[in-house]
Design an enzyme around this catalytic site. Structure first.
Site, PDB file in Angstrom:
ATOM      1  N   GLY A  16       0.753  -1.259  -0.070  1.00 30.20           N
ATOM      2  CA  GLY A  16       0.074   0.077  -0.084  1.00 30.20           C
ATOM      3  C   GLY A  16       0.803   1.230  -0.162  1.00 30.20           C
ATOM      4  O   GLY A  16       2.143   1.067   0.100  1.00 30.20           O
ATOM      5  N   HIS A  17       0.190   2.345  -0.040  1.00 26.18           N
ATOM      6  CA  HIS A  17       0.930   3.652   0.157  1.00 26.18           C
ATOM      7  C   HIS A  17       0.869   4.130   1.486  1.00 26.18           C
ATOM      8  O   HIS A  17       1.483   5.352   1.578  1.00 26.18           O
ATOM      9  CB  HIS A  17       0.191   4.625  -0.845  1.00 26.18           C
ATOM     10  CG  HIS A  17       0.144   4.152  -2.255  1.00 26.18           C
ATOM     11  ND1 HIS A  17      -0.509   5.145  -3.224  1.00 26.18           N
ATOM     12  CD2 HIS A  17       0.898   3.093  -2.730  1.00 26.18           C
ATOM     13  CE1 HIS A  17      -0.220   4.498  -4.439  1.00 26.18           C
ATOM     14  NE2 HIS A  17       0.514   3.425  -4.244  1.00 26.18           N
TER      15      HIS A  17
END
Length: 403
Positions: A243-244
């Site tokens: 993810g970020h």
């Protein structure tokens, strides 16, 4: 005596929460015509209407099996509490054009709106079948991109819980909480490939007193994104990756954004994410403010830019950097953040030239980096942080050190 009371309380709780076929107050969708591997949307809406009209607590039951599910909207207010119990797996249409927005925002696949005392649980899975849509998502470069659906939408929901469910392969965001008051998301599993675009795990906006607890998120965008108007949000025991990262923002892009006040992120672990814990605002932005945001006891494993304030956030050059951000960022702390960075720049505090950040505390940071460029680094701009405890990487010039 204490043991007897505890045991009897547990037995009573099990009796009250057990879902049995034919039990009064249980609306089994198969009794409304739902069949495995067929669209159960009409049956589910019929079950909702009856449950919502009930003056006593109700349970809507989706038994164990695989079902198709068209776009559905569950509207309140209802006359009593509802337990929406999904034990099986529901699958969205693979055709993105099958989802229509009710207004200017993104469409939702399964939407709960204006409901009080709602529980969504049961151990089942919402499968968004996102792989059919991800190749059509060009929103990073096209401002007029197609509006792909959010899998689970909770709009203006109060005193409610989402727990023990799985969101798989959403076409857009997995779960959105908007306009909510006193909502808990816990024991939820969110899964999508790391390269799936715009599949934020949980997005919270314009909501008060939301708690996200003990939840596992691996997806292609922010594990948790925090939009404008969010107040008193608590995030604890979340594992994130891929993810970020966990992000406040981006802020300042749209007119009349509301202030963000009170974000508490604690005891979380991020692994192999593009970013860590961050606050991001657009340059040349509209006015706004974000304050009282605290990130503590965070473990990062091979995470890019583990600690970040970025007030020049501009993905794919979709904005102008000719003017600074006008979002005021203040009263921020990053404390006890440890692990490994995948980038040499481990601590990035890049604030607005016109409205510098205020009251930023950075304490007990211990981040290792083993790349060829050298040791990990810190950068600060338009901010005078207060540093305390261990600082690895070393503090930036212009900050102050406290004991």
């Amino acid at each position: 005596m204490g043991l007897k009371i505890s045991f009897s309380s547990i037995v009573l709780l099990l009796l009250l929460t057990r879902v049995v076929e034919g039990q009064p107050g249980v609306f089994d969708v198969t009794k409304f015509g739902a069949k495995p591997d067929a669209d159960i949307g009409p049956a589910l809406v019929s079950a909702w209407k009856e449950a919502c009209a009930s003056v006593t607590p109700s349970t809507i039951l989706i038994p164990k099996n695989n079902y198709a599910l068209s776009q559905v909207l569950f509207e309140g207010p209802c006359k009593s509490s509802i337990n929406f119990q999904i034990q099986g797996t529901v699958k969205a249409s693979g055709d993105p054009s099958a989802f229509k927005a009710n207004g200017p925002g993104l469409p939702g696949w399964v939407t709960f709106e204006h409901v009080d005392l709602l529980t969504v649980s049961g151990g089942g899975t919402f499968d968004g079948q996102g792989a059919t849509a991800w190749s059509k998502n060009d929103c990073q470069t096209n401002s007029n991109c197609a509006k792909l659906p959010i899998s689970l939408v909770f709009n203006f929901v109060t005193n409610s819980v989402a727990q023990d469910i799985t969101s798989l392969n959403s076409k857009n965001f997995h779960l959105q909480v908007f306009g909510a008051d006193n909502m808990t998301v816990q024991h939820v599993t969110i899964t999508a490939p790391g390269d799936s675009p715009n599949t934020d795990g949980i997005h919270v906006g314009r909501s008060t007193k939301v708690t996200i607890n003990d939840t596992q998120i691996g997806t292609g965008d922010d594990c948790i994104s925090i939009g404008d108007g969010t107040q008193q949000l608590t995030i604890e025991k979340v594992t994130c990756g891929p993810g970020h990262g966990i992000s406040v923002g981006s802020l300042g892009k749209f007119p009349e954004e509301k202030e963000v006040v009170g974000v508490f992120v604690r005891n979380c672990t991020l692994t192999n994410t593009l970013n860590g814990v961050r606050i991001k605002t657009w340059p040349a932005s509209l006015p706004g403010s974000a304050s009282d945001m605290h990130f503590e006891d965070i473990i990062v494993n091979n995470v890019g830019n583990p600690v970040m304030i970025d007030q020049e956030y501009c993905p794919s050059n979709q904005c102008s950097k000719k003017a600074p951000s006008r979002v005021k960022v203040s009263k921020v702390s990053f404390k006890n953040i440890k692990g490994t960075s995948s980038t040499q720049l481990a601590v990035k505090l890049l604030c607005s030239e016109s409205i510098p950040c205020e009251n930023v505390e950075v304490g007990d940071i211990d981040l290792a980096y083993s790349g060829p460029e050298g040791p990990p680094t810190t950068i600060c701009s338009n901010v005078k942080p207060i540093f305390s405890g261990k600082q690895n990487p070393p503090t930036c010039v212009g900050g102050s050190q406290s004991s």
